[in-house]
Design a protein around this motif. Structure first.
Motif, PDB file in Angstrom:
ATOM      1  N   THR A  72      -3.796  10.659   0.069  1.00 28.46           N
ATOM      2  CA  THR A  72      -3.059   9.655   0.832  1.00 28.46           C
ATOM      3  C   THR A  72      -1.864  10.289   1.520  1.00 28.46           C
ATOM      4  O   THR A  72      -1.171  11.134   0.940  1.00 28.46           O
ATOM      5  CB  THR A  72      -2.585   8.514  -0.096  1.00 28.46           C
ATOM      6  OG1 THR A  72      -3.711   7.968  -0.796  1.00 28.46           O
ATOM      7  CG2 THR A  72      -1.918   7.404   0.698  1.00 28.46           C
ATOM      8  N   ASN A 124      -3.760  -6.269  -5.413  1.00 25.56           N
ATOM      9  CA  ASN A 124      -3.321  -7.510  -4.770  1.00 25.56           C
ATOM     10  C   ASN A 124      -2.541  -8.356  -5.770  1.00 25.56           C
ATOM     11  O   ASN A 124      -3.065  -8.700  -6.828  1.00 25.56           O
ATOM     12  CB  ASN A 124      -4.526  -8.314  -4.272  1.00 25.56           C
ATOM     13  CG  ASN A 124      -5.316  -7.562  -3.218  1.00 25.56           C
ATOM     14  OD1 ASN A 124      -5.042  -7.637  -2.046  1.00 25.56           O
ATOM     15  ND2 ASN A 124      -6.322  -6.808  -3.678  1.00 25.56           N
ATOM     16  N   GLU A 130      -6.760  -0.603  -3.780  1.00 25.80           N
ATOM     17  CA  GLU A 130      -5.481  -1.296  -3.639  1.00 25.80           C
ATOM     18  C   GLU A 130      -5.317  -2.308  -4.764  1.00 25.80           C
ATOM     19  O   GLU A 130      -6.251  -2.590  -5.522  1.00 25.80           O
ATOM     20  CB  GLU A 130      -5.354  -1.981  -2.288  1.00 25.80           C
ATOM     21  CG  GLU A 130      -6.387  -3.036  -2.010  1.00 25.80           C
ATOM     22  CD  GLU A 130      -6.234  -3.637  -0.608  1.00 25.80           C
ATOM     23  OE1 GLU A 130      -5.859  -4.821  -0.531  1.00 25.80           O
ATOM     24  OE2 GLU A 130      -6.480  -2.913   0.379  1.00 25.80           O
ATOM     25  N   LYS A 134       0.819  -1.215   0.000  1.00 28.02           N
ATOM     26  CA  LYS A 134       0.000   0.000   0.000  1.00 28.02           C
ATOM     27  C   LYS A 134       0.852   1.264   0.000  1.00 28.02           C
ATOM     28  O   LYS A 134       0.513   2.246  -0.659  1.00 28.02           O
ATOM     29  CB  LYS A 134      -0.942  -0.018   1.204  1.00 28.02           C
ATOM     30  CG  LYS A 134      -1.975  -1.139   1.168  1.00 28.02           C
ATOM     31  CD  LYS A 134      -2.830  -1.130   2.413  1.00 28.02           C
ATOM     32  CE  LYS A 134      -3.890  -2.234   2.380  1.00 28.02           C
ATOM     33  NZ  LYS A 134      -3.282  -3.586   2.360  1.00 28.02           N
ATOM     34  N   SER A 137      -3.439  -7.755   4.149  1.00 20.89           N
ATOM     35  CA  SER A 137      -4.504  -8.185   3.250  1.00 20.89           C
ATOM     36  C   SER A 137      -5.721  -8.585   4.076  1.00 20.89           C
ATOM     37  O   SER A 137      -5.651  -8.688   5.304  1.00 20.89           O
ATOM     38  CB  SER A 137      -4.039  -9.370   2.391  1.00 20.89           C
ATOM     39  OG  SER A 137      -3.668 -10.469   3.213  1.00 20.89           O
ATOM     40  N   LYS A 192      -4.476   2.198   7.276  1.00 22.74           N
ATOM     41  CA  LYS A 192      -4.134   0.854   6.809  1.00 22.74           C
ATOM     42  C   LYS A 192      -2.669   0.555   7.113  1.00 22.74           C
ATOM     43  O   LYS A 192      -1.817   1.433   6.990  1.00 22.74           O
ATOM     44  CB  LYS A 192      -4.353   0.738   5.295  1.00 22.74           C
ATOM     45  CG  LYS A 192      -5.744   1.128   4.820  1.00 22.74           C
ATOM     46  CD  LYS A 192      -5.843   1.072   3.307  1.00 22.74           C
ATOM     47  CE  LYS A 192      -7.212   1.499   2.811  1.00 22.74           C
ATOM     48  NZ  LYS A 192      -7.299   1.444   1.326  1.00 22.74           N
TER      49      LYS A 192
END
Length: 522
Positions: A97, A304, A302, A73, A124, A119
Motif C-alpha cells: 500500500t 467498515n 478494508e 482507508k 464506501s 481508492k
C-alpha cells in the motif's frame, strides 16, 4: 415490574434495526434525535468526542470514538504499515500500500509494471475506485494498493467475504466474530486485468456496483451473486480445502487489525471517561472485507464501521437479522434507575474517601469483578458469536506491546500537547497581563548546542536559565551518554518583579532554576 429498555433509532436508516429492537427484543423506540432519555443508541454515523463525553453512566452507543483509525482507508493502511515495521512476517495479510502524496516517490520505484487499485481515502460502496497500470495522473490524495491478481474463483467469478465483528470493549479489548456472513460475487467472469482493466463488475465485488449489472442474480443464499459463508465453507470442504485453517487465519487478521488501533481507541476512551469501570459504554459492529487468493490465503481489503444493513435479498434478511439480534443480546441489559443511582453513589463515595493507592486497588478489583460478570453472561447468550479475544489460543501480547511502541513513537507530540493542556488547567498563583508575558515566562530559551569539534580541550562552560518551577532541592547533577559528559549544577532564585511594556506582573510562589552546564571530553 421490569423496566422496558429504550433504544434511540432517530439517526439510522435501517428498518431491520428498529424491527428487531421492537418486535423481537421488546424495546421501546425513541425517534427524537435531541432526546437523552434512552439506554442504547444506534446511529449510522461515527460518534463525536462531545457526544461521547455527554453520555450518562451505563448508557451505550454503537460506536467507539476514534474508530476512523480503522475505518478510513488511509488510517488503516498507516496503522498496519507501522505494525509491519515491528512484525514483518506476522503483518503480511494486507496488500502493498502507498499513501499519496506521502509515498509517491516509493510508488514510482516499486509500483512500475504492476496492476494497481486506486481508492479514495474515505469512501464506501466502491465509489471512486478504479484499476490502473500507470502511475501518472493519479489523484493528489488517495490510497494505492497492489492489485491481487490471482483470486480464488468459484464458477470463474471473483468474490470477497463480509465478516461481522463485534467489539464490546476497548480497554481491554473484547472481540467477537460472527460465524455466519456474506459472500459477494462479481457479475462478470474473471480474466487477467491486463486485458480487462476497465471492467469494474469483474474486478470489484461491491454489491452496490454489481447489483446494477443485468447479469446480477439475487438467489437465496446457495446460488446467485450473494451467498452465505456457511455455503462457501461447505463448498470448500467438498473440494478438499482446509476451511478450519482459513477461518483461524481470518480470526487472526481481525485480532491483529484491531490491536493496531488499540492504543488510540483506549486513549480516547479513557480521556473522556477515566472512571468508567465497566468498559461497556461503547460497542461496535464492524464489517471486515476479506479476499481469498488462489492458495486460500485471506487478505484484508478494508474495515467498515458502518456496514450496510439493507435487506434487498433473502440472504441479507436472514444473516443480518441474526447478527443484529445476537448483538442486542450480547450488549446486555443496562441496570434500571435504582441500580444506576446506587452505582453512581457508590463510585463517588469511593473516589472521595480512598487514597490514591487504595483507589487504584479498589478500581482494579471492581474491573475484574465486572469483567467476570460480563463473561459469565456473554457465555450464556453468545448465539452465533464466538469470542476470539481475549482467549487462551495464540500469544498476542507482543503485538499489543508493539502497537504501544508505534503509538508512543508517532503520537508523542499529541501526548505532549495533551500534557500541556492539563498543566494549564491546574491553578497557578500568578497575575499576568499579556499573552506574550505568559509566553516569556513558560517557554524555555532556545540554546545553540555545543558541538564537540568546536570545543577546546578545556571544559566549556555556559549558564542558562530553565523557566520552570524550582524543585525542592538546591543542587542537581546529571550524566549523559558515554561519548560526552555533562555535569549539571545550579541554584535557584526567585524573581521579585518582571516588567513588560509598562505593565507589571508578579510571580507569587514560583521559583526558577538556574543551571550551569559544563561539557568536556572524557
Amino acid at each position: 415490574m421490569e423496566k422496558q429498555l429504550k433504544i434511540r433509532v432517530a439517526n439510522t436508516q435501517y428498518d431491520i434495526i428498529k424491527l428487531v429492537a421492537k418486535e423481537i427484543m421488546g424495546w421501546e423506540l425513541n425517534d427524537d434525535p435531541s432526546s437523552d432519555d434512552w439506554d442504547i443508541c444506534w446511529q449510522d454515523y461515527a460518534v463525536t468526542i462531545d457526544q461521547f463525553n455527554n453520555l450518562k453512566p451505563l448508557q451505550k452507543i454503537n460506536h467507539f470514538p476514534g474508530m476512523f483509525a480503522l475505518a478510513r482507508k488511509n488510517k488503516l493502511a498507516l496503522n498496519l504499515q507501522q505494525m509491519k515495521i515491528f512484525f514483518e512476517n506476522e503483518y503480511n495479510f494486507f496488500p502493498n500500500t502507498w499513501l499519496l502524496p506521502r509515498d509517491l516517490y516509493d510508488l514510482k520505484n516499486k509500483g512500475k509494471n504492476k496492476t494497481l487499485i486506486v481508492k479514495p481515502e474515505a469512501s464506501s460502496q466502491g465509489k471512486g475506485i478504479f484499476l490502473t497500470k500507470s502511475i501518472e495522473g493519479l489523484p493528489e490524495k488517495c490510497v494505492v494498493q497492489e492489485y491481487i491478481s490471482d483470486p480464488f474463483l468459484i464458477e470463474n467469478l471473483k468474490f470477497d467475504l463480509r465478516i461481522y465483528v463485534l467489539v464490546l470493549g476497548c480497554d481491554p479489548l473484547r472481540i467477537y466474530i460472527y460465524e455466519e456472513g456474506l459472500v459477494r460475487f462479481a457479475t462478470e467472469e474473471y480474466i487477467d486485468p491486463l486485458n480487462s482493466i476497465d471492467k469494474v463488475c469483474m474486478h470489484l465485488t461491491n454489491y452496490a456496483i454489481n447489483k446494477n449489472n443485468p447479469k446480477f442474480i439475487t438467489g437465496n443464499g446457495d446460488e446467485g451473486h450473494k451467498r452465505s459463508i456457511s455455503w462457501l465453507f461447505g463448498y470448500l470442504d467438498d473440494v478438499g480445502h482446509n476451511t478450519e485453517k482459513l477461518w483461524n487465519d481470518i480470526k487472526d487478521i481481525v485480532i491483529k487489525t484491531l490491536i493496531s488501533a488499540h492504543p488510540y481507541l483506549s486513549y480516547i476512551y479513557r480521556l473522556s471517561h477515566p472512571h468508567d469501570i465497566s468498559n461497556s459504554m461503547c460497542f461496535e459492529l464492524l464489517g471486515f472485507d476479506i479476499l481469498v487468493d488462489s492458495s486460500l490465503k485471506p487478505w484484508l481489503l478494508e474495515v467498515n464501521h458502518t456496514p450496510s444493513f439493507k435487506t434487498d435479498t433473502p440472504i441479507d434478511e436472514l444473516v443480518k437479522r441474526m447478527v443484529i439480534l445476537d448483538t442486542f443480546n450480547l450488549i446486555g441489559k443496562p441496570p434500571n434507575d435504582n441500580e444506576r443511582n446506587a452505582l453512581l453513589l457508590h463510585t463517588k463515595t469511593m473516589l472521595k474517601s480512598l487514597s490514591f493507592n487504595e483507589m487504584k486497588k479498589w478500581r482494579k478489583t471492581e474491573e475484574n469483578r465486572s469483567q467476570k460478570l460480563r463473561e459469565k453472561i456473554e457465555q450464556e447468550i453468545e448465539g452465533g458469536y464466538q469470542k476470539i479475544f481475549p482467549n487462551d489460543i495464540g500469544d498476542y501480547e507482543k503485538f499489543i506491546m508493539g502497537a504501544r511502541r508505534a503509538w508512543s513513537k508517532n503520537h508523542s507530540s499529541l501526548k505532549k500537547s495533551e500534557k500541556i493542556v492539563e498543566e494549564e488547567k491546574k491553578p497557578i498563583k500568578k497575575k499576568i497581563s499579556f499573552p506574550k508575558l505568559k509566553k516569556a515566562f513558560f517557554e524555555p530559551p532556545k540554546i545553540k548546542p555545543i558541538k564537540l569539534r568546536e570545543m577546546t580541550p578545556k571544559p566549556s562552560v555556559m549558564t542558562i536559565s530553565f523557566y520552570k518551577p524550582a524543585p525542592k532541592y538546591s543542587q542537581a547533577s546529571f550524566y549523559s551518554i558515554p561519548k560526552k559528559k555533562r555535569a549539571f549544577s545550579g541554584n535557584f532564585v526567585k524573581p521579585k518583579m518582571v516588567e513588560y511594556e509598562g505593565e507589571m506582573a508578579r510571580e507569587e510562589s514560583k521559583g526558577y532554576m538556574r543551571m550551569k552546564i559544563i561539557s568536556y571530553y572524557l
